[in-house]
Design an enzyme around this catalytic site. Structure first.
Site, mmCIF file in Angstrom:
data_model
loop_
_atom_site.group_PDB
_atom_site.id
_atom_site.type_symbol
_atom_site.label_atom_id
_atom_site.label_comp_id
_atom_site.label_asym_id
_atom_site.label_seq_id
_atom_site.Cartn_x
_atom_site.Cartn_y
_atom_site.Cartn_z
ATOM 1 N N LYS A 203 10.882 6.377 20.001
ATOM 2 C CA LYS A 203 9.519 6.312 19.448
ATOM 3 C C LYS A 203 9.427 7.068 18.117
ATOM 4 C CE LYS A 203 5.260 6.568 18.584
ATOM 5 N NZ LYS A 203 4.306 5.551 18.314
ATOM 6 N N CYS A 257 0.555 8.961 12.684
ATOM 7 C CA CYS A 257 1.864 8.599 13.229
ATOM 8 C C CYS A 257 2.976 8.966 12.259
ATOM 9 C CB CYS A 257 1.871 7.111 13.535
ATOM 10 S SG CYS A 257 0.410 6.590 14.464
HETATM 11 N N1 SAJ Z 1 2.374 2.680 3.877
HETATM 12 C C1 SAJ Z 1 2.879 2.646 2.600
HETATM 13 N N2 SAJ Z 1 3.686 1.601 2.231
HETATM 14 C C2 SAJ Z 1 3.988 0.602 3.113
HETATM 15 C C3 SAJ Z 1 3.489 0.643 4.418
HETATM 16 C C4 SAJ Z 1 2.678 1.707 4.776
HETATM 17 O O1 SAJ Z 1 2.617 3.540 1.776
HETATM 18 O O2 SAJ Z 1 4.696 -0.317 2.706
HETATM 19 C C5 SAJ Z 1 1.495 3.777 4.286
HETATM 20 C C6 SAJ Z 1 0.138 3.291 4.774
HETATM 21 O O3 SAJ Z 1 -0.728 3.066 3.698
HETATM 22 C C7 SAJ Z 1 -0.299 4.440 5.661
HETATM 23 C C8 SAJ Z 1 1.027 4.930 6.271
HETATM 24 O O4 SAJ Z 1 2.049 4.411 5.438
HETATM 25 O O5 SAJ Z 1 -0.888 5.475 4.919
HETATM 26 C C9 SAJ Z 1 1.256 4.495 7.701
HETATM 27 O O6 SAJ Z 1 0.841 3.153 7.896
HETATM 28 P P1 SAJ Z 1 1.683 2.076 8.714
HETATM 29 O O7 SAJ Z 1 0.979 0.790 8.582
HETATM 30 O O8 SAJ Z 1 3.097 2.118 8.304
HETATM 31 O O9 SAJ Z 1 1.699 2.612 10.216
HETATM 32 P P2 SAJ Z 1 0.619 3.232 11.232
HETATM 33 O O10 SAJ Z 1 0.703 4.723 11.093
HETATM 34 O O11 SAJ Z 1 -0.715 2.612 11.116
HETATM 35 O O12 SAJ Z 1 1.260 2.763 12.635
HETATM 36 C C10 SAJ Z 1 2.599 3.133 12.947
HETATM 37 C C11 SAJ Z 1 3.345 1.878 13.465
HETATM 38 N N3 SAJ Z 1 4.772 2.186 13.525
HETATM 39 C C12 SAJ Z 1 5.706 1.342 13.061
HETATM 40 O O13 SAJ Z 1 5.451 0.297 12.539
HETATM 41 C C13 SAJ Z 1 7.127 1.758 13.247
HETATM 42 C C14 SAJ Z 1 2.810 1.473 14.833
HETATM 43 O O14 SAJ Z 1 3.575 0.414 15.378
HETATM 44 C C15 SAJ Z 1 2.867 2.677 15.791
HETATM 45 O O15 SAJ Z 1 2.391 2.366 17.088
HETATM 46 C C16 SAJ Z 1 1.988 3.766 15.201
HETATM 47 O O16 SAJ Z 1 2.572 4.150 13.941
HETATM 48 C C17 SAJ Z 1 1.951 4.951 16.161
HETATM 49 O O17 SAJ Z 1 0.939 5.093 16.877
HETATM 50 O O18 SAJ Z 1 2.942 5.682 16.278
#
Ligand code: SAJ
Length: 418
Positions: A203, A257
């Site tokens: 995880k 996360c």
């Molecule tokens: N972000 C970027 N660039 C990207 C993608 C995201 O800067 O290309 C930023 C987003 O804007 C945000 C942060 O990263 O600020 C996190 O966003 P995210 O969409 O990557 O993820 P979360 O935090 O909303 O959800 C994640 C997910 N994990 C993965 O995809 C591995 C989700 O599946 C998990 O269940 C969740 O964390 C969790 O609860 O752990």
């Protein structure tokens, strides 16, 4: 099928309780927050997730979901409480420990305890198991213990909770199998059985992998801006390679996360987790980098006013936890910039109710969240309302191929050269 007590009705516990109660279980949803319970009992969710509200109403009217301010006796206990960072960034397990202490008086032989909360590696073996065994009941013999970390994407929780594959770690094979039986009632994806510590690490590594990937993109953005190269074009072209998949650079990494979990690995192996620590540092440096670029773009403008679009940590969610936008707003305010803030989802003090109010008379439109509605705005029309028509799109969502000349000056992370 037995009774399940879900402890913690937040982003994960609430959807889990609702889904289980719609799949044959009698569920008691326990949460110590009276206000949350009041709202839920009236059929309103305190978190916004597509189709969650309707499912909650169905579960409540069907009578399979009961709400409670305290943990109640059950056959199965699912713990889904927050695990934030402490001030030194290590994991604050206090809510998990509180939840376990609250269920101990109700434990009896044959019970299954499932930890869904994200926890540092070895927590189940070194902390959870000994605490449970203070009752005199032995894990693996009298009781069953499993870790079933959630993997759902905020904004898509109700869809992903049933469709995603699920990793389930058990103290023993029997523990894992018993937990799998619960989740197989609603999960369409594959259920993979493993041990406790492998489930904990899997995880954490999923989110850490994403954090490191984004850090690489953010570092590349800084390098490209230093060398006069468009980072967005470079990433686009590199991603055409079948084995390259950069995520997007942006104003930083937020949410509860990616911005939290990697530290749980660092805490357990600080001397070994070098890349993970460095990635966190790079992503945490992005708000300051954006502020530096804003300062540069507005240099020479008298009493500059900025229209900030987007406060949520990412697009199409209302969640502002660890949002880089909040840091950017604080830094800009501290530097004396006048701000008008607009977000169609998130709520923060002093924000404008209408987009037009934020934009009118501004010297810069600073786009910080990739909400869908920001992708289709008529920026040329908005620019006419501004004092100086400068748009800084930190998410790279506005079409930069379009000829904006005479309408506005568009900048993104691919064009804010040093
Ligand atoms: N972000 C970027 N660039 C990207 C993608 C995201 O800067 O290309 C930023 C987003 O804007 C945000 C942060 O990263 O600020 C996190 O966003 P995210 O969409 O990557 O993820 P979360 O935090 O909303 O959800 C994640 C997910 N994990 C993965 O995809 C591995 C989700 O599946 C998990 O269940 C969740 O964390 C969790 O609860 O752990």
């Amino acid at each position: 099928m037995g009774t399940i007590c879900v402890i913690g009705l937040g982003y994960i516990g609430l959807p889990t309780a609702v889904v289980l109660s719609l799949h044959g279980y009698k569920v008691i949803g326990a949460d110590s927050n009276e206000q949350v319970l009041n709202e839920l009992s009236r059929g309103y969710t305190h978190i916004k997730e597509p189709s969650l509200n309707g499912a909650l109403k169905k579960a409540l009217t069907g009578g399979s979901l009961l709400l409670s301010a305290t943990t109640k006796p059950a056959d199965i206990f699912i713990i889904a409480v927050p695990t934030p960072n402490k001030s030194d960034k290590s994991c604050d397990l206090s809510f998990v420990l509180q939840a376990i202490n609250g269920l101990l008086p109700h434990l009896s032989g044959g019970n299954l305890i499932i930890i869904e909360s994200t926890i540092p590696p070895l927590t189940c073996e070194e902390t959870v198991k000994p605490l449970i065994e203070t009752t005199g009941l032995k894990v693996g013999k009298d009781l069953f213990l499993a870790h079933c970390p959630e993997r759902v994407m905020p904004g898509m929780i109700m869809q992903e909770i049933t469709e995603n594959d699920r990793v389930i770690g058990g103290y023993s094979e029997e523990c894992a199998k018993r937990a799998a039986a619960v989740y197989s009632s609603f999960i369409k994806g594959q259920i993979i059985l493993t041990d406790l510590r492998s489930a904990e690490m899997t995880k954490l590594m999923e989110n850490t992998f994403r954090d490191v990937n984004i850090a690489l993109a953010n570092e590349l953005a800084k390098i490209c801006n230093h060398l006069g190269i468009n980072v967005l074009k470079v990433i686009d072209m590199a991603n055409k390679h079948p084995r390259v998949d950069f995520l997007k650079p942006g104003p930083g990494v937020g949410g509860h996360c990616l911005a939290v979990d990697p530290y749980f690995i660092v805490e357990k192996a600080p001397d070994l987790a070098e890349l993970i620590s460095q990635a966190r540092k790079i992503n945490c440096s992005m708000p300051e980098y954006i502020v530096k670029k804003v300062r540069g773009l507005l240099c020479g403008t008298k009493s500059p006013r900025i229209a900030v679009l987007g406060v949520s940590y990412k697009g199409d969610v209302e969640d502002t936890r660890e949002s880089p936008a909040l840091d950017i707003i604080e830094m800009l305010k501290a530097e004396g910039f006048q701000l008008r803030i607009y977000d169609p989802y998130a709520v923060i003090d002093g924000q404008e109710r209408k987009l037009e109010q934020a934009v009118k008379g501004a010297d810069m439109l600073l786009l910080l969240a990739d909400h869908s509605e920001f992708k289709t705005l008529d920026y040329a029309r908005l620019a006419k309302e501004m004092r100086t028509p400068v748009v800084f799109d930190t998410r790279g969502i506005i079409n930069s191929e379009k000829d904006w000349s005479g309408l506005l000056k568009l900048y993104n992370l691919g064009s804010v050269f040093d």
